[in-house]
Design an enzyme around this catalytic site. Sequence first.
Site, PDB file in Angstrom:
ATOM      1  CB  CYS A   2      21.594   1.313  -5.673  1.00  0.00           C
ATOM      2  SG  CYS A   2      21.118   2.447  -4.354  1.00  0.00           S
ATOM      3  NE  ARG A  27      18.978  -3.047  -9.049  1.00  0.00           N
ATOM      4  CZ  ARG A  27      18.446  -4.119  -8.476  1.00  0.00           C
ATOM      5  NH1 ARG A  27      17.662  -4.913  -9.179  1.00  0.00           N
ATOM      6  NH2 ARG A  27      18.685  -4.411  -7.214  1.00  0.00           N
ATOM      7  CD1 TRP A  74      14.691   5.160  -5.466  1.00  0.00           C
ATOM      8  CD2 TRP A  74      15.164   4.379  -3.424  1.00  0.00           C
ATOM      9  NE1 TRP A  74      13.578   5.354  -4.677  1.00  0.00           N
ATOM     10  CE2 TRP A  74      13.839   4.884  -3.414  1.00  0.00           C
ATOM     11  CE3 TRP A  74      15.678   3.844  -2.249  1.00  0.00           C
ATOM     12  CZ2 TRP A  74      13.034   4.860  -2.281  1.00  0.00           C
ATOM     13  CZ3 TRP A  74      14.873   3.817  -1.111  1.00  0.00           C
ATOM     14  CH2 TRP A  74      13.568   4.317  -1.143  1.00  0.00           C
ATOM     15  CG  ASN A 100      21.442  -2.611  -4.007  1.00  0.00           C
ATOM     16  OD1 ASN A 100      20.663  -1.803  -3.518  1.00  0.00           O
ATOM     17  ND2 ASN A 100      21.043  -3.742  -4.560  1.00  0.00           N
ATOM     18  N   GLY A 101      21.907  -1.498  -0.858  1.00  0.00           N
ATOM     19  CA  GLY A 101      21.399  -2.029   0.404  1.00  0.00           C
ATOM     20  C   GLY A 101      21.596  -1.038   1.532  1.00  0.00           C
ATOM     21  CD  GLU A 483      -1.904  -2.418  -9.679  1.00  0.00           C
ATOM     22  OE1 GLU A 483      -1.004  -2.266 -10.526  1.00  0.00           O
ATOM     23  OE2 GLU A 483      -1.663  -2.495  -8.452  1.00  0.00           O
ATOM     24  CE  LYS A 487       0.837  -0.323 -12.004  1.00  0.00           C
ATOM     25  NZ  LYS A 487       1.076  -0.402 -10.567  1.00  0.00           N
ATOM     26  CD  GLU A 490       3.113   2.496  -8.646  1.00  0.00           C
ATOM     27  OE1 GLU A 490       3.877   1.763  -8.008  1.00  0.00           O
ATOM     28  OE2 GLU A 490       2.508   2.108  -9.669  1.00  0.00           O
ATOM     29  CG  HIS A 506     -19.659   2.380   5.730  1.00  0.00           C
ATOM     30  ND1 HIS A 506     -20.447   2.254   6.849  1.00  0.00           N
ATOM     31  CD2 HIS A 506     -20.199   1.556   4.794  1.00  0.00           C
ATOM     32  CE1 HIS A 506     -21.411   1.379   6.617  1.00  0.00           C
ATOM     33  NE2 HIS A 506     -21.284   0.942   5.369  1.00  0.00           N
ATOM     34  CE  LYS A 605       9.395  -3.535 -12.631  1.00  0.00           C
ATOM     35  NZ  LYS A 605       7.981  -3.257 -12.910  1.00  0.00           N
TER      36      LYS A 605
END
Length: 610
Positions: A2, A27, A74, A100-101, A483, A487, A490, A506, A605
């Site tokens: 947050c 955030r 968040w 935050n946390g 990656e 992306k 996301e 496989h 983020k």
Amino acid sequence: MCGIVGYAGNKNIESVLIVGLVCLEYRGYDSAGIAAFENGEIEIRKEKGKIKALEAILKEKPVFGNVGIGHTRWATHGEPSTINAHPHTNAKSSIAVVHNGIIENYQKLKNQLLEKGHVFHSDTDTEIIPHLLEEELKSGKSIQDAFLNLFKTIEGKWAIAAIFEKDPDKVYFAQDGAPLLLGKGDNEFFLASDVSALIRNSVYVHFLNKKEWGFFSKDKLSLFDFQGNEIQPNFQKQEIKWEEIDKGGYPHFMLKEIYEQPAVFRKIIEKRLNGGEGLHFPELKISNELLSKVSRFVIQAAGTSLHSGMIGKHYLEHNTRIQTDSEMSSEFVYRNPVVEGDTMVIAISQSGETADTLAGIHEAKSKFVKVISFVNNSNSTIARESDAFIDILAGPEIGVASTKAFTAQVIHFFLFSLYVSHIKWMTNDGERKALLEEIRLLPSKMETILSHAPIIEKWAEDFVNTKDFVFLGRTYNYPVALEGALKLKEISYIHASGHAGGELKHGPIALITGDVPVVCIAIQSEIYPKMLSNIQEIKARSGKVISIVTEGDVEARKLSDYTFEIPSCSEILSPLLTVIPLQLLSYYVAIKRGCTPDQPRNLAKAVTVE
């Protein structure tokens, strides 16, 4: 995750807090709110959704005042909703708190408060904080003593800001493991979770250390440790410019940051190569003697940083011949890893605040192992708690999906591997000189790739309704495949998986149909024939092939439905080029699907909770 802001001064509180929250929206953007003093009473405005929703509420019901706190959320405890939005208050609304946390023992504390008759309205862990403070004040304690007792009561990693009706000129704050900064202006003080929220108003900032707390009015700041001892703040000039956190004419931060990569690399080359053939890491406060004795590296990171670390493993083993492992931070912490005195742990984090990676650092240090961190914020918690750090020099990255920080991490791994190999006499001067010369050419090669972005933008129209993607790469480009898949999922919400090309037969080949595009990184290298075989296998099953190839390629182009060329380069440096078309693909597909690339759903983020 947050974002917290706070202010005391002469400016209109509403505008200051909103500007700060907009800068911190990366955030978290599930909900937002502010608490401010108006005529001596605390006024709360909060709303579910992005900050624009809060701004709409403030147009209907403005708040006038000069002292207050704000928050963008968040969600961790409780769904995104107006009730769960911060700030939270006690029953009389005489105390307002943003947080935050995570409060790890909140349920136990909440049960104790319920037994005392407290009533809760939200599902958050945060709401217990104003009620705990209320209990302390009811017993006759001062606000300062109430705060000190709070720190002994709650458990976890957190940062908080609070205002009290009985002390309407001040903002109170504290941090125990989550980032918080102070900004100093002209007869005003600011509070924020990140320096980006302070740039417009504060030239000088103080980064709160773990277990620091205090309070400020418009003209005075008091700072203490958790034992109540007064300490002096260390205000330092911050160098970030407003243009660096502005879109600069681009429609989204993500696109801007993709296009910034050539400039970032020119800056890295200038600072690290310094015009000569030597390598320079002036911030790396660790001796060459210690580096020369390392017999094993363990890289631990999360998400995109983990993928850069996987490439870093290749670089360190290739250039230094030192055994290197790369691990997910979240797994490294809890499996009691075997690390010894001559092992060195490398932690990677763009924000420098990633909770899992920070926990990995603590795990390594508990075993008396030295830690170097690769960070994009030299004042971050991870940088400060490591034995040494390397600044990746990417500049502020606002888009939630990392782009320029990834390539900056990768090139720093390559340069660091050359640095260590030189200490250990593992690379001859001719080979080293040739590699450094090729690095100098990378910015112009990146610009060539970006000049052909319209090709990928046109492709994106064909994938608007696609439900699945597969990405394939080998050796250095296997992590790039991971990656690329990350992306895409996301920011476009398309299911995507990345695989090593050799693993296709496989299991993953069962996914191949005419409806599943397969991105194949098939540049000229020793394993090029192997990637051609993969493409043949995909085409035999009616799969759609998107190939990333070296300019002038003929064979892969013949077999592919879509082909994108990159300039020729050595395989070892190719991830720095092959990833850019994958970044562009994810961006343009997201745009065509109507997604918001800078603020993808459910993400933030900086992941500051485990």
